[in-house]
Design an enzyme around this catalytic site. Sequence first.
Site, mmCIF file in Angstrom:
data_model
loop_
_atom_site.group_PDB
_atom_site.id
_atom_site.type_symbol
_atom_site.label_atom_id
_atom_site.label_comp_id
_atom_site.label_asym_id
_atom_site.label_seq_id
_atom_site.Cartn_x
_atom_site.Cartn_y
_atom_site.Cartn_z
ATOM 1 N N ILE A 1 0.837 -1.213 0.000
ATOM 2 C CA ILE A 1 0.000 0.000 0.000
ATOM 3 C C ILE A 1 0.872 1.264 0.000
ATOM 4 O O ILE A 1 0.657 2.176 -0.807
ATOM 5 C CB ILE A 1 -0.971 -0.012 1.205
ATOM 6 C CG1 ILE A 1 -1.976 -1.160 1.039
ATOM 7 C CG2 ILE A 1 -1.709 1.329 1.326
ATOM 8 C CD1 ILE A 1 -2.839 -1.440 2.245
ATOM 9 N N THR B 1 -4.370 5.064 7.588
ATOM 10 C CA THR B 1 -5.261 4.041 7.010
ATOM 11 C C THR B 1 -4.703 2.657 7.333
ATOM 12 O O THR B 1 -5.071 1.683 6.683
ATOM 13 C CB THR B 1 -5.393 4.197 5.475
ATOM 14 O OG1 THR B 1 -4.078 4.126 4.895
ATOM 15 C CG2 THR B 1 -6.059 5.496 5.079
ATOM 16 N N ARG C 1 -3.427 0.935 11.042
ATOM 17 C CA ARG C 1 -4.045 0.352 12.234
ATOM 18 C C ARG C 1 -4.116 1.421 13.328
ATOM 19 O O ARG C 1 -3.158 2.173 13.550
ATOM 20 C CB ARG C 1 -3.233 -0.846 12.748
ATOM 21 C CG ARG C 1 -3.444 -2.123 11.943
ATOM 22 C CD ARG C 1 -4.876 -2.666 12.076
ATOM 23 N NE ARG C 1 -5.145 -3.835 11.255
ATOM 24 C CZ ARG C 1 -5.699 -3.816 10.041
ATOM 25 N NH1 ARG C 1 -6.033 -2.658 9.487
ATOM 26 N NH2 ARG C 1 -5.954 -4.932 9.388
ATOM 27 N N ASP D 1 -8.820 6.621 9.067
ATOM 28 C CA ASP D 1 -9.739 5.553 8.679
ATOM 29 C C ASP D 1 -9.800 4.484 9.765
ATOM 30 O O ASP D 1 -10.691 3.644 9.761
ATOM 31 C CB ASP D 1 -9.277 4.923 7.356
ATOM 32 C CG ASP D 1 -10.286 3.908 6.831
ATOM 33 O OD1 ASP D 1 -11.489 4.255 6.797
ATOM 34 O OD2 ASP D 1 -9.888 2.783 6.473
ATOM 35 N N GLU E 1 -11.466 0.139 17.936
ATOM 36 C CA GLU E 1 -12.623 0.183 17.027
ATOM 37 C C GLU E 1 -13.307 -1.179 16.933
ATOM 38 O O GLU E 1 -14.412 -1.281 16.418
ATOM 39 C CB GLU E 1 -12.175 0.627 15.622
ATOM 40 C CG GLU E 1 -11.282 -0.403 14.951
ATOM 41 C CD GLU E 1 -10.752 0.008 13.579
ATOM 42 O OE1 GLU E 1 -10.324 1.159 13.422
ATOM 43 O OE2 GLU E 1 -10.761 -0.846 12.685
ATOM 44 N N HIS F 1 -13.093 2.544 9.031
ATOM 45 C CA HIS F 1 -12.225 1.460 8.536
ATOM 46 C C HIS F 1 -12.783 0.871 7.241
ATOM 47 O O HIS F 1 -13.195 -0.287 7.188
ATOM 48 C CB HIS F 1 -12.074 0.357 9.601
ATOM 49 C CG HIS F 1 -10.886 -0.524 9.329
ATOM 50 N ND1 HIS F 1 -10.191 -1.152 10.334
ATOM 51 C CD2 HIS F 1 -10.260 -0.870 8.184
ATOM 52 C CE1 HIS F 1 -9.203 -1.859 9.802
ATOM 53 N NE2 HIS F 1 -9.232 -1.699 8.489
ATOM 54 N N ALA G 1 -11.290 1.953 3.987
ATOM 55 C CA ALA G 1 -10.443 2.326 2.850
ATOM 56 C C ALA G 1 -10.367 1.193 1.824
ATOM 57 O O ALA G 1 -10.222 1.428 0.633
ATOM 58 C CB ALA G 1 -9.047 2.691 3.342
HETATM 59 P P1 NAI Z 1 2.743 -4.876 3.551
HETATM 60 O O1 NAI Z 1 3.096 -6.055 4.403
HETATM 61 O O2 NAI Z 1 2.769 -5.018 2.080
HETATM 62 O O3 NAI Z 1 3.708 -3.664 3.920
HETATM 63 C C1 NAI Z 1 4.030 -3.303 5.210
HETATM 64 C C2 NAI Z 1 5.386 -2.618 5.164
HETATM 65 O O4 NAI Z 1 5.641 -2.113 6.479
HETATM 66 C C3 NAI Z 1 6.539 -3.555 4.790
HETATM 67 O O5 NAI Z 1 7.295 -2.974 3.750
HETATM 68 C C4 NAI Z 1 7.347 -3.663 6.092
HETATM 69 O O6 NAI Z 1 8.743 -3.789 5.866
HETATM 70 C C5 NAI Z 1 7.022 -2.334 6.739
HETATM 71 N N1 NAI Z 1 7.193 -2.325 8.188
HETATM 72 C C6 NAI Z 1 6.832 -3.265 9.076
HETATM 73 N N2 NAI Z 1 7.140 -2.851 10.326
HETATM 74 C C7 NAI Z 1 7.689 -1.625 10.200
HETATM 75 C C8 NAI Z 1 8.207 -0.682 11.113
HETATM 76 N N3 NAI Z 1 8.203 -0.933 12.424
HETATM 77 N N4 NAI Z 1 8.703 0.471 10.633
HETATM 78 C C9 NAI Z 1 8.707 0.718 9.294
HETATM 79 N N5 NAI Z 1 8.233 -0.131 8.382
HETATM 80 C C10 NAI Z 1 7.730 -1.293 8.823
HETATM 81 O O7 NAI Z 1 1.318 -4.387 4.090
HETATM 82 P P2 NAI Z 1 0.215 -3.575 3.285
HETATM 83 O O8 NAI Z 1 -0.679 -4.543 2.576
HETATM 84 O O9 NAI Z 1 0.868 -2.489 2.524
HETATM 85 O O10 NAI Z 1 -0.640 -2.972 4.504
HETATM 86 C C11 NAI Z 1 -0.160 -1.877 5.258
HETATM 87 C C12 NAI Z 1 -1.130 -1.566 6.394
HETATM 88 O O11 NAI Z 1 -2.424 -1.250 5.866
HETATM 89 C C13 NAI Z 1 -1.351 -2.685 7.403
HETATM 90 O O12 NAI Z 1 -1.399 -2.116 8.702
HETATM 91 C C14 NAI Z 1 -2.724 -3.199 7.073
HETATM 92 O O13 NAI Z 1 -3.308 -3.771 8.206
HETATM 93 C C15 NAI Z 1 -3.401 -1.905 6.657
HETATM 94 N N6 NAI Z 1 -4.611 -2.106 5.851
HETATM 95 C C16 NAI Z 1 -5.672 -1.256 6.050
HETATM 96 C C17 NAI Z 1 -6.828 -1.384 5.313
HETATM 97 C C18 NAI Z 1 -7.970 -0.421 5.477
HETATM 98 O O14 NAI Z 1 -9.051 -0.685 4.956
HETATM 99 N N7 NAI Z 1 -7.795 0.690 6.166
HETATM 100 C C19 NAI Z 1 -6.974 -2.474 4.331
HETATM 101 C C20 NAI Z 1 -5.768 -3.259 4.124
HETATM 102 C C21 NAI Z 1 -4.640 -3.092 4.885
#
Ligand code: NAI
Length: 327
Positions: free
Chosen positions: A154, A230, A232, A256, A261, A293, A295
């Site tokens: 994302i 967007t 957690r 978001d 929540e 929530h 997005a």
């Molecule tokens: P992803 O796993 O592809 O990317 C997460 C990135 O965060 C990775 O590049 C990882 O190296 C990095 N990371 C992990 N811990 C870290 C830290 N302490 N400091 C810096 N970077 C760190 O995950 P994705 O799919 O991009 O999702 C990202 C977030 O979006 C997650 O929290 C997910 O739960 C949330 N999300 C929210 C949605 C919504 O509807 N609001 C829907 C889908 C996901």
Amino acid sequence: MQVTVYNCRSFDEKPLFMKYAEELGLKLVLCEDAPSLDNVSLCEGSRCVNVITSKVDARLMQAFRNHGVEYVTTRTIGYDHLDLEAAEACGIKVGNAPYGPNGVADYTVMLILMSIRRMGAILGRSALQDYTLAGLNGRELKDLTVGVIGTGRIGATVVGNLSGFGCRILAYDLYEKEELKQYAEYVPLDRIWSDADVITLHTPLTEENYHLIGADTIARMKDGVVIVNTARGALIDSGALIEAVESGKIGAAGLDVVENEFGLYYYDHKADILKNRELALLRSFPNVIVSHHMAFYTKNYVETVVRDSLTSCRLYMEGKKNPWEVN
Ligand code: NAI
């Protein structure tokens, strides 16, 4: 070949479940409720069960198995709501249904733009036929530095989206992506706090980054900084965020997700007294936009998770290679 589907939303998922079940030659048992020990008997005759974010703990997993279930798929990317150890112990395979990052990435850019253009306040005034300008002056993205924390699926898409706006983009992740360096400069986290006008969060929630944004980090940010989340809710300490909005340190926020929540969102609470004071306060600020929530919630998302979760059931039952299996 029968699949039992729990938490099936009649207003959008059901027609798609019917469509894909027909295409895939599957018989469905559809249930609008979350799976529980009370309705586990609906799995009788189904080798596969299809769930969403409701918890499946060890007792429920074993109950599934006792009713002949062999495969549990979730219409989500994450599967931490499913007890994988218990699944393994009773011989149940688990699958997920990843969907593309664009929905959340688009929504993030929308929240950034809404925040810097004071859109929450504009919509509030317009609803009351108050067409005054005072206090609604916005900022242009090309003049701002955006800090993107987390450049996974994302975050990387957000960087790509933002590259068209002419803003300076700073990025922080535990792992750098070479292909993003044409758009963003990777910097240490400290530089995000000190240099960014807008900070957007895209990391998973872990023990290490719980309350990543709190009183200490906010103190190091620019005055008037915009925070967008967007990812957690618990990445931000809500109490510290509220204090900083009240003091003017934080100029705007687009949220978001918020802390605590769980159990609140996706239900109609119009007549209820809510026990989430932080959410009530955040909703009251004209420069804070709160959405529930959602997005991820696009037509593309619903179609993808319904289609892929059912396809994975079909592949499992045929004994074919199943790219969605996670254990
Ligand atoms: P992803 O796993 O592809 O990317 C997460 C990135 O965060 C990775 O590049 C990882 O190296 C990095 N990371 C992990 N811990 C870290 C830290 N302490 N400091 C810096 N970077 C760190 O995950 P994705 O799919 O991009 O999702 C990202 C977030 O979006 C997650 O929290 C997910 O739960 C949330 N999300 C929210 C949605 C919504 O509807 N609001 C829907 C889908 C996901």
